[in-house]
Design a protein around this motif. Structure first.
Motif, mmCIF file in Angstrom:
data_model
loop_
_atom_site.group_PDB
_atom_site.id
_atom_site.type_symbol
_atom_site.label_atom_id
_atom_site.label_comp_id
_atom_site.label_asym_id
_atom_site.label_seq_id
_atom_site.Cartn_x
_atom_site.Cartn_y
_atom_site.Cartn_z
ATOM 1 N N GLN A 58 -58.091 12.321 -103.486
ATOM 2 C CA GLN A 58 -58.004 11.155 -102.607
ATOM 3 C C GLN A 58 -57.248 11.479 -101.316
ATOM 4 O O GLN A 58 -57.606 10.998 -100.237
ATOM 5 N N ASP A 59 -56.185 12.291 -101.414
ATOM 6 C CA ASP A 59 -55.442 12.689 -100.216
ATOM 7 C C ASP A 59 -56.302 13.554 -99.303
ATOM 8 O O ASP A 59 -56.201 13.482 -98.072
ATOM 9 N N LEU A 60 -57.155 14.361 -99.922
ATOM 10 C CA LEU A 60 -58.021 15.227 -99.135
ATOM 11 C C LEU A 60 -59.024 14.402 -98.327
ATOM 12 O O LEU A 60 -59.261 14.677 -97.140
ATOM 13 N N ILE A 61 -59.576 13.368 -98.955
ATOM 14 C CA ILE A 61 -60.585 12.538 -98.289
ATOM 15 C C ILE A 61 -59.947 11.561 -97.314
ATOM 16 O O ILE A 61 -60.393 11.412 -96.167
ATOM 17 N N LEU A 62 -58.884 10.878 -97.748
ATOM 18 C CA LEU A 62 -58.298 9.804 -96.942
ATOM 19 C C LEU A 62 -57.248 10.293 -95.958
ATOM 20 O O LEU A 62 -56.876 9.558 -95.041
ATOM 21 N N GLY A 63 -56.765 11.533 -96.144
ATOM 22 C CA GLY A 63 -55.736 12.051 -95.260
ATOM 23 C C GLY A 63 -56.185 13.249 -94.448
ATOM 24 O O GLY A 63 -56.394 13.158 -93.236
ATOM 25 N N CYS A 64 -56.369 14.383 -95.129
ATOM 26 C CA CYS A 64 -56.680 15.630 -94.430
ATOM 27 C C CYS A 64 -57.982 15.543 -93.633
ATOM 28 O O CYS A 64 -58.079 16.090 -92.526
ATOM 29 N N ARG A 65 -58.971 14.873 -94.175
ATOM 30 C CA ARG A 65 -60.279 14.813 -93.526
ATOM 31 C C ARG A 65 -60.221 14.093 -92.179
ATOM 32 O O ARG A 65 -61.075 14.307 -91.311
ATOM 33 N N LEU A 66 -59.208 13.262 -91.963
ATOM 34 C CA LEU A 66 -59.106 12.471 -90.748
ATOM 35 C C LEU A 66 -58.239 13.130 -89.673
ATOM 36 O O LEU A 66 -58.075 12.566 -88.582
ATOM 37 N N VAL A 67 -57.691 14.309 -89.960
ATOM 38 C CA VAL A 67 -56.761 14.947 -89.027
ATOM 39 C C VAL A 67 -57.479 15.432 -87.772
ATOM 40 O O VAL A 67 -57.028 15.214 -86.650
ATOM 41 N N SER A 68 -58.602 16.113 -87.951
ATOM 42 C CA SER A 68 -59.310 16.680 -86.802
ATOM 43 C C SER A 68 -60.755 16.940 -87.189
ATOM 44 O O SER A 68 -61.127 16.876 -88.364
ATOM 45 N N ARG A 69 -61.578 17.275 -86.191
ATOM 46 C CA ARG A 69 -62.968 17.593 -86.476
ATOM 47 C C ARG A 69 -63.083 18.846 -87.331
ATOM 48 O O ARG A 69 -63.942 18.937 -88.206
ATOM 49 N N ARG A 70 -62.224 19.801 -87.053
ATOM 50 C CA ARG A 70 -62.276 21.040 -87.835
ATOM 51 C C ARG A 70 -61.935 20.768 -89.295
ATOM 52 O O ARG A 70 -62.608 21.244 -90.203
ATOM 53 N N TRP A 71 -60.875 19.983 -89.509
ATOM 54 C CA TRP A 71 -60.495 19.693 -90.887
ATOM 55 C C TRP A 71 -61.575 18.884 -91.598
ATOM 56 O O TRP A 71 -61.808 19.070 -92.787
ATOM 57 N N LYS A 72 -62.226 17.993 -90.896
ATOM 58 C CA LYS A 72 -63.333 17.246 -91.495
ATOM 59 C C LYS A 72 -64.439 18.190 -91.941
ATOM 60 O O LYS A 72 -64.997 18.050 -93.044
ATOM 61 N N ARG A 73 -64.753 19.165 -91.081
ATOM 62 C CA ARG A 73 -65.786 20.142 -91.430
ATOM 63 C C ARG A 73 -65.381 20.956 -92.649
ATOM 64 O O ARG A 73 -66.205 21.203 -93.540
ATOM 65 N N LEU A 74 -64.132 21.351 -92.722
ATOM 66 C CA LEU A 74 -63.664 22.156 -93.847
ATOM 67 C C LEU A 74 -63.656 21.352 -95.147
ATOM 68 O O LEU A 74 -64.060 21.849 -96.204
ATOM 69 N N VAL A 75 -63.184 20.117 -95.083
ATOM 70 C CA VAL A 75 -63.140 19.277 -96.288
ATOM 71 C C VAL A 75 -64.553 18.954 -96.770
ATOM 72 O O VAL A 75 -64.807 18.895 -97.980
ATOM 73 N N ASP A 76 -65.481 18.761 -95.835
ATOM 74 C CA ASP A 76 -66.857 18.433 -96.202
ATOM 75 C C ASP A 76 -67.635 19.641 -96.705
ATOM 76 O O ASP A 76 -68.736 19.472 -97.257
ATOM 77 N N SER A 77 -67.111 20.834 -96.532
ATOM 78 C CA SER A 77 -67.787 22.027 -97.033
ATOM 79 C C SER A 77 -67.558 22.145 -98.540
ATOM 80 O O SER A 77 -66.622 21.563 -99.081
ATOM 81 N N PRO A 78 -68.390 22.903 -99.242
ATOM 82 C CA PRO A 78 -68.231 23.014 -100.698
ATOM 83 C C PRO A 78 -67.086 23.928 -101.138
ATOM 84 O O PRO A 78 -66.685 23.879 -102.299
ATOM 85 N N PHE A 79 -66.532 24.744 -100.209
ATOM 86 C CA PHE A 79 -65.621 25.800 -100.636
ATOM 87 C C PHE A 79 -64.320 25.314 -101.270
ATOM 88 O O PHE A 79 -63.930 25.824 -102.330
ATOM 89 N N PRO A 80 -63.561 24.355 -100.710
ATOM 90 C CA PRO A 80 -62.324 23.948 -101.384
ATOM 91 C C PRO A 80 -62.578 23.308 -102.737
ATOM 92 O O PRO A 80 -61.781 23.460 -103.673
#
Length: 289
Positions: A58-80
């Protein structure tokens, strides 16, 4: 962009990434003066993938994903998400991802549709919440249960009233809403497992029924009914389990309608029911044609 495999990293680096992720989250949501002055934008993608794999979903989706475009791209990728599953030894999820072309790591990791009980309030700890009743719930009560079952400790149980013969209660499970999706249900058809534990007096009835329904919630694709019509002496000494697996049920299944109940002429003869479950297995899946 490179890929990151947690299995190639020594335990010390994984521990460091976990500690770093925990410290970062505390500073992100509860900042204090002078704390956390590291510029994460200088970190390569591979390191951020590893750090993100330790962050709660939940922190990854509601927090980290909103930090920047790059972080959104990284969170939306399958790797983490994949790194997390590999570290937690969820090999069946990794295997399904390789089979399924439209696999959603976020959906599976957040919703966790596999191997968890999709029934809510399976033994009465929330009273009669989440269940539907034939007579509005007046025919059921929740009692303490001192006897345990093989898959759980002693707890509360459901008891139908002796005032109603053959009392029923049910739950309708939306498989897509619980985290599954059309492709995996129609093509791979994971086993849908039904279980119920019961005990009863000499003169009572008990039955559990599960129906696999189509999207219209009316068409029955498959059906199972189990339980003795009349209890023998051996059935009221300890709890017994009814178990069934739906397999090869064909495309189109979207809901599970779970119903159980029974009755008796006297209150001490009515069945007691607990630890009901509906689970979806992520193993022995059909491959894509």
């Amino acid at each position: 962009m490179g890929q990151c495999d947690s299995q190639t990293l020594p335990p010390s680096r994984c521990w460091a990434a976990q500690t770093f992720a925990s410290t970062f989250l505390r500073s992100l949501f509860f900042p204090r003066c002078g704390e956390f002055l590291v510029d994460l934008e200088t970190f390569p993608d591979e390191i951020l993938f590893l750090i993100f794999s330790f962050v709660p979903e939940q922190d990854l989706i509601l927090g980290c994903r909103l930090v920047s475009r790059r972080w959104k791209r990284l969170v939306d990728s399958p790797f983490p998400w994949r790194i997390r599953c590999e570290r937690e030894h969820r090999k069946e999820i990794v295997f399904l991802a390789e089979l399924c072309p439209d696999f959603s790591w976020q959906r599976v990791c957040i919703k966790t549709p596999f191997s968890r009980n999709l029934l809510r309030n399976p033994c009465g700890k929330e009273k009669l919440n989440h269940w539907s009743f034939r007579h509005g719930g007046d025919e059921w009560c929740v009692n303490e249960e001192r006897l345990g079952t093989e898959d759980g400790e002693a707890q509360t149980c459901f008891v139908p009233s002796s005032s109603y013969w053959n009392s029923k209660k049910s739950q309708l499970i939306d498989l897509v809403g619980e985290g599954l999706w059309e492709h995996v249900l129609d093509v791979h058809q994971p086993a849908i497992c039904i279980a119920d534990w019961f005990i009863g007096g000499r003169d009572c009835d008990y039955e559990v029924t599960a129906e696999l329904l189509a999207a219209d919630m009316k068409t029955i694709m498959k059906k199972f009914s189990g339980g003795p019509n009349n209890f023998s002496h051996s059935l009221y000494n300890h709890y017994h389990q009814v178990y069934y697996e739906f397999q090869n049920y064909g495309p189109g299944v979207r809901y599970v309608n779970f119903t159980h109940g029974g009755g008796g002429w006297k209150h001490w003869e009515t069945p007691r029911i607990l630890n009901s479950s509906v689970k979806v297995k992520c193993e022995n899946l059909k491959p894509c044609r």
